[in-house]
Scaffold this active site. Structure first.
Site, short mmCIF file in Angstrom:
data_model
loop_
_atom_site.label_atom_id
_atom_site.label_comp_id
_atom_site.label_asym_id
_atom_site.label_seq_id
_atom_site.Cartn_x
_atom_site.Cartn_y
_atom_site.Cartn_z
N GLU A 163 37.15 -19.63 15.48
CA GLU A 163 37.22 -20.33 14.44
C GLU A 163 36.05 -20.95 13.79
O GLU A 163 35.14 -22.14 13.89
CB GLU A 163 37.97 -22.64 15.06
N GLU A 374 46.36 -21.56 18.99
CA GLU A 374 46.72 -22.75 19.01
C GLU A 374 47.33 -23.49 17.72
O GLU A 374 48.15 -22.50 17.14
CB GLU A 374 45.32 -23.54 18.15
#
Ligand code: BG6
Length: 469
Positions: A163, A374
């Site tokens: 991320e 995720e």
């Protein structure tokens, strides 16, 4: 339909959020070790000094994962355990710890899926400019090579970064993550560029080693919808997708930056200082990516902002991705909508948003392999007569697995699902109050582990390969 046997059912974690042992066995200090101790930065001053003590309890934790039937475990390596100062000497004890974790996984036939960078940066590098200094990118490549050589005989799945938009955005725009800088767009774009460059170089190194595994990158996936059919809002949603998604996947998969963003950065004076060699490196290694990872929690609903609010004061609360915030450039804002469902922390629950987003990605990038690296529900789990009855989590994951099944049937190339998180862990900004795991950790009773209802539910899903979904 069952999920095919080469689809991995997994769950995930990250070093800083679980390990603890922040100064043991030669580990160097990290940006988070320092930042979390500045008063007011995290919820109730929580930090990762002990976290959930996975460093000392990894055997017990992996044993529980095995009992759950987990096929794959995504975890991250703490750079400062391996290279305490970022690019200096190797710490043998650090290598030993991850060798133990990997071997323990393999003993239980759990496929290790390793993230090299999940936000904990050796402090020495942070102090020298962090991701705005090319030294960090070069140091990362060295660190990656050390890991490939040490673990690559057994680890066949590598994620370079987790991320980029979060650690760069929260680090250089919102000041909510280290290095705690606010509203510095030039530094923000510079940092993202050095991350992409470091990624491309690491891919090159990995491919040259011929270890025949796979390598990719993970981003948080926030597909943007316009709040309505008005043209100005549709354009605002496009703007959001260009900046929040394409800026992050284009340099990886196409080897070049999206023109829409590049042109605007030029106008605003935010273009990173990049060299021909760096841009060429992106281009040359784009083909080396084997997959992309998607961390999907929610879409964003976007409307054009009529008045630009450029100088924003950011709080911890405004930095945790709940809607209602202006974009960094004042072009749009995210909106909470009356007809949508939200978690306790204000994140929208929208499996359909994921399905639509997957089609958008396929349209832009073609048939690239994808993993959901995720996905999960942050909640304060109900405890009834000593049992953790996390029914909302089961419902959340169930709904997302259903759309994943549908996406696969519609021709989307998805090869694995990693719930966030395998076990309750430290939330960067929300402490231990916000839980995500299948395994509960009792902070009142010596961090003892306990299986939640979702543990048994996921075990059944894996056993039956999701047939009943
Ligand atoms: C992802 C991160 O962005 O979101 C995780 O990769 C993080 O590390 C997760 O824990 C949930 O975020 P939060 O703020 O709810 O803890």
């Amino acid at each position: 339909m069952k999920f095919s046997h080469d689809f991995l059912f997994g769950a995930a974690s990250a070093s800083y959020q679980i390990e603890g042992a922040w100064n043991e066995d030669g580990k160097g200090e990290t940006n988070w070790d320092a930042f979390s101790k500045i008063p007011g930065k995290t919820f109730e001053g929580t930090n990762g000094d002990v976290a959930i003590d996975h460093y000392h309890r990894y055997k017990e934790d992996i044993q529980l994962m095995a009992e759950m039937g987990l096929e794959s475990y995504r975890f991250s390596v703490s750079w400062a355990r391996i290279l305490p100062t970022g690019d200096g000497e190797i710490n043998k004890k650090g290598l030993e710890f991850y060798n133990n974790v990997i071997n323990e996984c393999l003993k239980h036939s759990i496929v290790p899926f390793v993230t090299l960078y999940h936000w904990d940066l050796p402090l020495t590098l942070e102090k020298d400019g962090g991701w705005t200094n090319k030294r960090t990118a070069e140091a990362f490549v060295k660190y990656a090579e050390v890991c490939f050589r040490a673990f690559g005989d057994r680890v066949k799945h590598w994620i370079t970064f987790n991320e980029t938009v979060m650690f760069c955005g929260l680090g250089y725009l919102k000041g909510a993550h280290p290095p705690g800088i606010q509203n510095d767009e030039k530094k923000y774009f510079q940092a993202t560029h050095y991350v992409f460059y470091a990624h491309a170089k690491a891919v090159e190194v990995y491919k040259n080693l011929k270890q025949y595994g796979e390598i990719g990158i993970t981003h948080v996936f926030l597909p943007a919808y316009s709040v309505d059919g008005q043209e100005k809002n549709i354009l605002a949603a496009r703007h959001a997708n260009e900046y929040e998604t394409f800026w992050y996947y284009d340099p990886i998969l196409k080897g070049e930056y999206p023109r829409y963003v590049v042109d605007q950065l030029k106008e605003k004076g935010w273009t990173p200082d990049w060299t021909e060699e760096e841009l060429k490196t992106l281009k040359q290694n784009a083909g080396g990516n084997d997959f992309i990872g998607l961390n999907y929690y929610q879409p964003i609903r976007v409307e054009k902002m009529e008045e630009a609010l450029l100088e924003q004061e950011h709080s911890r609360e405004s930095s945790t991705l709940a809607p209602g915030n202006p974009s960094f450039d004042g072009v749009y804002r995210t909106v909470k909508m009356a007809d949508k469902t939200y978690t306790k922390w204000g994140w929208e629950i929208s499996p359909q948003g994921f399905l639509d987003g997957l089609h958008m990605l396929k349209g832009r990038y073609g048939d690239i392999k994808m993993y959901v690296t995720e996905n999960g529900l942050g909640d304060e789990d109900p405890i009834i007569e000593g049992e953790i009855v996390d029914v909302p989590r089961i419902k959340y994951i169930e709904a997302h697995l259903k759309v994943i099944k549908q996406a696969i049937a519609e021709g989307i190339h998805l090869k694995g699902y990693y719930a966030w998180s395998v076990i309750d862990l430290l939330s960067w900004l929300n402490g231990f109050k916000k839980q995500y795991g299948f395994i509960y950790v009792d902070h009142q009773d010596q961090l003892n582990r306990k299986k939640k209802l979702s543990f048994h539910w996921y075990q059944h899903i894996i056993e039956t390969r999701g047939e009943e979904l």
